[in-house]
Design a protein around this motif. Sequence first.
Motif, mmCIF file in Angstrom:
data_model
loop_
_atom_site.group_PDB
_atom_site.id
_atom_site.type_symbol
_atom_site.label_atom_id
_atom_site.label_comp_id
_atom_site.label_asym_id
_atom_site.label_seq_id
_atom_site.Cartn_x
_atom_site.Cartn_y
_atom_site.Cartn_z
ATOM 1 N N LEU A 114 0.825 -1.204 0.000
ATOM 2 C CA LEU A 114 0.000 0.000 0.000
ATOM 3 C C LEU A 114 0.862 1.258 0.000
ATOM 4 C CD1 LEU A 114 -2.859 1.134 0.131
ATOM 5 C CD2 LEU A 114 -2.689 1.047 2.620
ATOM 6 N N ALA A 115 1.944 1.229 0.767
ATOM 7 C CA ALA A 115 2.848 2.375 0.801
ATOM 8 C C ALA A 115 3.519 2.576 -0.564
ATOM 9 C CB ALA A 115 3.899 2.180 1.888
ATOM 10 N N ALA A 116 3.899 1.491 -1.218
ATOM 11 C CA ALA A 116 4.521 1.598 -2.536
ATOM 12 C C ALA A 116 3.535 2.146 -3.562
ATOM 13 C CB ALA A 116 5.046 0.233 -2.978
ATOM 14 N N ALA A 117 2.293 1.672 -3.520
ATOM 15 C CA ALA A 117 1.275 2.169 -4.457
ATOM 16 C C ALA A 117 0.991 3.648 -4.215
ATOM 17 C CB ALA A 117 0.000 1.347 -4.309
ATOM 18 N N LEU A 118 0.903 4.041 -2.965
ATOM 19 C CA LEU A 118 0.654 5.442 -2.643
ATOM 20 C C LEU A 118 1.823 6.316 -3.096
ATOM 21 C CD1 LEU A 118 -1.224 7.457 -1.292
ATOM 22 C CD2 LEU A 118 -0.049 7.014 0.859
ATOM 23 N N ALA A 119 3.051 5.841 -2.912
ATOM 24 C CA ALA A 119 4.221 6.594 -3.361
ATOM 25 C C ALA A 119 4.218 6.746 -4.876
ATOM 26 C CB ALA A 119 5.496 5.898 -2.897
ATOM 27 N N LEU A 120 3.804 5.701 -5.586
ATOM 28 C CA LEU A 120 3.739 5.772 -7.050
ATOM 29 C C LEU A 120 2.693 6.785 -7.498
ATOM 30 C CD1 LEU A 120 4.672 4.609 -9.768
ATOM 31 C CD2 LEU A 120 2.871 2.913 -9.543
ATOM 32 N N VAL A 121 1.532 6.776 -6.853
ATOM 33 C CA VAL A 121 0.476 7.728 -7.211
ATOM 34 C C VAL A 121 0.928 9.156 -6.934
ATOM 35 C CG1 VAL A 121 -1.831 8.522 -6.569
ATOM 36 C CG2 VAL A 121 -1.410 6.097 -6.947
ATOM 37 N N LEU A 122 1.543 9.377 -5.809
ATOM 38 C CA LEU A 122 2.007 10.724 -5.483
ATOM 39 C C LEU A 122 3.099 11.192 -6.438
ATOM 40 C CD1 LEU A 122 2.012 10.632 -1.579
ATOM 41 C CD2 LEU A 122 0.392 11.769 -3.096
ATOM 42 N N THR A 123 3.972 10.282 -6.842
ATOM 43 C CA THR A 123 5.023 10.630 -7.796
ATOM 44 C C THR A 123 4.427 11.009 -9.145
ATOM 45 O OG1 THR A 123 6.559 9.129 -6.706
ATOM 46 C CG2 THR A 123 7.109 9.797 -8.941
ATOM 47 N N MET A 124 3.454 10.224 -9.614
ATOM 48 C CA MET A 124 2.825 10.526 -10.895
ATOM 49 C C MET A 124 2.047 11.837 -10.827
ATOM 50 S SD MET A 124 3.798 8.218 -12.946
ATOM 51 C CE MET A 124 2.728 8.449 -14.323
ATOM 52 N N THR A 125 1.457 12.126 -9.691
ATOM 53 C CA THR A 125 0.740 13.393 -9.524
ATOM 54 C C THR A 125 1.710 14.568 -9.534
ATOM 55 O OG1 THR A 125 -0.938 12.256 -8.224
ATOM 56 C CG2 THR A 125 -0.864 14.646 -8.046
ATOM 57 N N ALA A 126 2.860 14.405 -8.903
ATOM 58 C CA ALA A 126 3.841 15.480 -8.848
ATOM 59 C C ALA A 126 4.444 15.750 -10.222
ATOM 60 C CB ALA A 126 4.933 15.132 -7.845
ATOM 61 N N VAL A 127 4.645 14.708 -11.021
ATOM 62 C CA VAL A 127 5.233 14.878 -12.349
ATOM 63 C C VAL A 127 4.257 15.601 -13.265
ATOM 64 C CG1 VAL A 127 5.996 13.619 -14.409
ATOM 65 C CG2 VAL A 127 6.795 12.916 -12.157
ATOM 66 N N GLY A 128 2.997 15.266 -13.182
ATOM 67 C CA GLY A 128 1.985 15.921 -13.999
ATOM 68 C C GLY A 128 1.765 15.202 -15.314
ATOM 69 N N ALA A 129 0.875 15.774 -16.114
ATOM 70 C CA ALA A 129 0.537 15.186 -17.402
ATOM 71 C C ALA A 129 1.665 15.440 -18.403
ATOM 72 C CB ALA A 129 -0.764 15.783 -17.914
ATOM 73 N N PRO A 130 1.896 14.505 -19.297
ATOM 74 C CA PRO A 130 2.938 14.720 -20.303
ATOM 75 C C PRO A 130 2.544 15.826 -21.275
ATOM 76 C CG PRO A 130 1.722 12.713 -20.773
ATOM 77 C CD PRO A 130 1.268 13.201 -19.435
#
Length: 44
Positions: A11-27
Motif C-alpha cells: 500500500l505504501a509503494a502504491a501510494l508513493a507511485l500515485v504521489l510521484t505521478m501526480t507530482a510529475v503531472g501530465a505529459p
Amino acid sequence: MRALIAAAIGLAAALALVLTMTAVGAPAGKTSPKPLLTSIPSHP
C-alpha cells in the motif's frame, strides 16, 4: 503478521507511485485534430 506487513508495504509503494505521478503531472503534447472512427466499416 507477515501478511499484514506485506500489505502495508504494498500500500505504501502504491501510494508513493500515485504521489510521484501526480507530482510529475501530465505529459506535454496535444490531442489529434482528427476524430476517431466510431462506425463499423461496411463489408464489400
